[in-house]
Design a protein around this motif. Sequence first.
Motif, PDB file in Angstrom:
ATOM      1  N   MET A   1      96.913  19.555 139.653  1.00  0.00           N
ATOM      2  CA  MET A   1      97.019  18.809 140.883  1.00  0.00           C
ATOM      3  C   MET A   1      98.180  17.819 140.821  1.00  0.00           C
ATOM      4  N   ASN A   2      98.347  17.158 139.702  1.00  0.00           N
ATOM      5  CA  ASN A   2      99.432  16.190 139.550  1.00  0.00           C
ATOM      6  C   ASN A   2     100.797  16.861 139.627  1.00  0.00           C
ATOM      7  N   LYS A   3     100.901  18.075 139.121  1.00  0.00           N
ATOM      8  CA  LYS A   3     102.165  18.795 139.162  1.00  0.00           C
ATOM      9  C   LYS A   3     102.538  19.133 140.609  1.00  0.00           C
ATOM     10  N   LYS A   4     101.553  19.516 141.445  1.00  0.00           N
ATOM     11  CA  LYS A   4     101.811  19.817 142.855  1.00  0.00           C
ATOM     12  C   LYS A   4     102.224  18.558 143.599  1.00  0.00           C
ATOM     13  N   LEU A   5     101.565  17.456 143.311  1.00  0.00           N
ATOM     14  CA  LEU A   5     101.902  16.194 143.955  1.00  0.00           C
ATOM     15  C   LEU A   5     103.314  15.758 143.560  1.00  0.00           C
ATOM     16  N   PHE A   6     103.662  15.905 142.294  1.00  0.00           N
ATOM     17  CA  PHE A   6     104.989  15.556 141.813  1.00  0.00           C
ATOM     18  C   PHE A   6     106.060  16.398 142.517  1.00  0.00           C
ATOM     19  N   CYS A   7     105.823  17.682 142.659  1.00  0.00           N
ATOM     20  CA  CYS A   7     106.778  18.580 143.337  1.00  0.00           C
ATOM     21  C   CYS A   7     106.925  18.210 144.809  1.00  0.00           C
ATOM     22  N   LEU A   8     105.823  17.836 145.455  1.00  0.00           N
ATOM     23  CA  LEU A   8     105.861  17.439 146.853  1.00  0.00           C
ATOM     24  C   LEU A   8     106.683  16.161 147.033  1.00  0.00           C
ATOM     25  N   VAL A   9     106.477  15.181 146.163  1.00  0.00           N
ATOM     26  CA  VAL A   9     107.226  13.931 146.241  1.00  0.00           C
ATOM     27  C   VAL A   9     108.705  14.182 145.994  1.00  0.00           C
ATOM     28  N   MET A  10     109.036  15.017 145.040  1.00  0.00           N
ATOM     29  CA  MET A  10     110.443  15.316 144.759  1.00  0.00           C
ATOM     30  C   MET A  10     111.091  16.038 145.940  1.00  0.00           C
ATOM     31  N   ALA A  11     110.351  16.903 146.598  1.00  0.00           N
ATOM     32  CA  ALA A  11     110.878  17.596 147.774  1.00  0.00           C
ATOM     33  C   ALA A  11     111.144  16.605 148.905  1.00  0.00           C
ATOM     34  N   LEU A  12     110.270  15.625 149.079  1.00  0.00           N
ATOM     35  CA  LEU A  12     110.484  14.606 150.107  1.00  0.00           C
ATOM     36  C   LEU A  12     111.728  13.769 149.809  1.00  0.00           C
ATOM     37  N   PHE A  13     111.912  13.407 148.545  1.00  0.00           N
ATOM     38  CA  PHE A  13     113.105  12.657 148.183  1.00  0.00           C
ATOM     39  C   PHE A  13     114.380  13.464 148.414  1.00  0.00           C
ATOM     40  N   ALA A  14     114.292  14.756 148.327  1.00  0.00           N
ATOM     41  CA  ALA A  14     115.456  15.608 148.562  1.00  0.00           C
ATOM     42  C   ALA A  14     115.780  15.696 150.051  1.00  0.00           C
ATOM     43  N   VAL A  15     114.774  15.588 150.909  1.00  0.00           N
ATOM     44  CA  VAL A  15     114.956  15.751 152.351  1.00  0.00           C
ATOM     45  C   VAL A  15     115.263  14.422 153.040  1.00  0.00           C
ATOM     46  N   LEU A  16     114.675  13.334 152.623  1.00  0.00           N
ATOM     47  CA  LEU A  16     114.812  12.056 153.320  1.00  0.00           C
ATOM     48  C   LEU A  16     116.239  11.545 153.461  1.00  0.00           C
ATOM     49  N   PRO A  17     117.113  11.648 152.484  1.00  0.00           N
ATOM     50  CA  PRO A  17     118.485  11.136 152.690  1.00  0.00           C
ATOM     51  C   PRO A  17     119.211  11.807 153.852  1.00  0.00           C
ATOM     52  N   ASN A  18     118.858  13.029 154.202  1.00  0.00           N
ATOM     53  CA  ASN A  18     119.504  13.712 155.324  1.00  0.00           C
ATOM     54  C   ASN A  18     119.200  13.025 156.642  1.00  0.00           C
ATOM     55  N   TYR A  19     118.028  12.416 156.776  1.00  0.00           N
ATOM     56  CA  TYR A  19     117.689  11.720 158.008  1.00  0.00           C
ATOM     57  C   TYR A  19     118.532  10.458 158.167  1.00  0.00           C
ATOM     58  N   ASN A  20     118.850   9.785 157.105  1.00  0.00           N
ATOM     59  CA  ASN A  20     119.683   8.596 157.182  1.00  0.00           C
ATOM     60  C   ASN A  20     121.094   8.932 157.645  1.00  0.00           C
ATOM     61  N   VAL A  21     121.647  10.032 157.201  1.00  0.00           N
ATOM     62  CA  VAL A  21     123.001  10.418 157.582  1.00  0.00           C
ATOM     63  C   VAL A  21     123.048  10.767 159.062  1.00  0.00           C
ATOM     64  N   ALA A  22     122.027  11.413 159.585  1.00  0.00           N
ATOM     65  CA  ALA A  22     122.021  11.824 160.985  1.00  0.00           C
ATOM     66  C   ALA A  22     122.012  10.633 161.920  1.00  0.00           C
ATOM     67  N   CYS A  23     121.453   9.523 161.481  1.00  0.00           N
ATOM     68  CA  CYS A  23     121.375   8.338 162.323  1.00  0.00           C
ATOM     69  C   CYS A  23     122.469   7.324 162.009  1.00  0.00           C
ATOM     70  N   ALA A  24     123.341   7.620 161.100  1.00  0.00           N
ATOM     71  CA  ALA A  24     124.350   6.649 160.669  1.00  0.00           C
ATOM     72  C   ALA A  24     125.530   6.631 161.617  1.00  0.00           C
TER      73      ALA A  24
END
Length: 128
Positions: free
Chosen positions: A1-24
């Motif tokens: 379960m911890n491994k799935k949660l870790f992968c999910l968090v890492m995927a979110l960190f990979a996607v979130l910076p793209n939202y900042n660029v779109a609004c910059a």
Amino acid sequence: MNKKLFCLVMALFAVLPNYNVACADNEPDDDGIILPTLPHKIRSCNRPAVYVSYNDYMGAAEISFTGVLNNVTIKVYHEGMLVDDITIGTTSYGYKEIVYFSMGEGDYRVVVETNGNTIYNNTFEYTD
């Protein structure tokens, strides 16, 4: 379960910076970092428009303009007969005109024209 949660968090960190660029924008922020704007960014529609809100309690229609329009004419009809003709030279963003339905109960039609073209035409039923 911890491994799935870790992968999910890492995927979110990979996607979130793209939202900042779109609004910059091209202005530096407090850190002095300039983020580029995306070339495929959707541009808003800058066409001037007119909005009419009807207030039955006051017996009036408020006509709001969202841009510069030239040679604007507002015509008000009561039961098919022209009762008011307002000529406005040039409008600007936020310009408002209030038209009162002073002929009593009945159907009122509000027509807004610019340069001879009708851009708004709607009927309102006014009752006391």
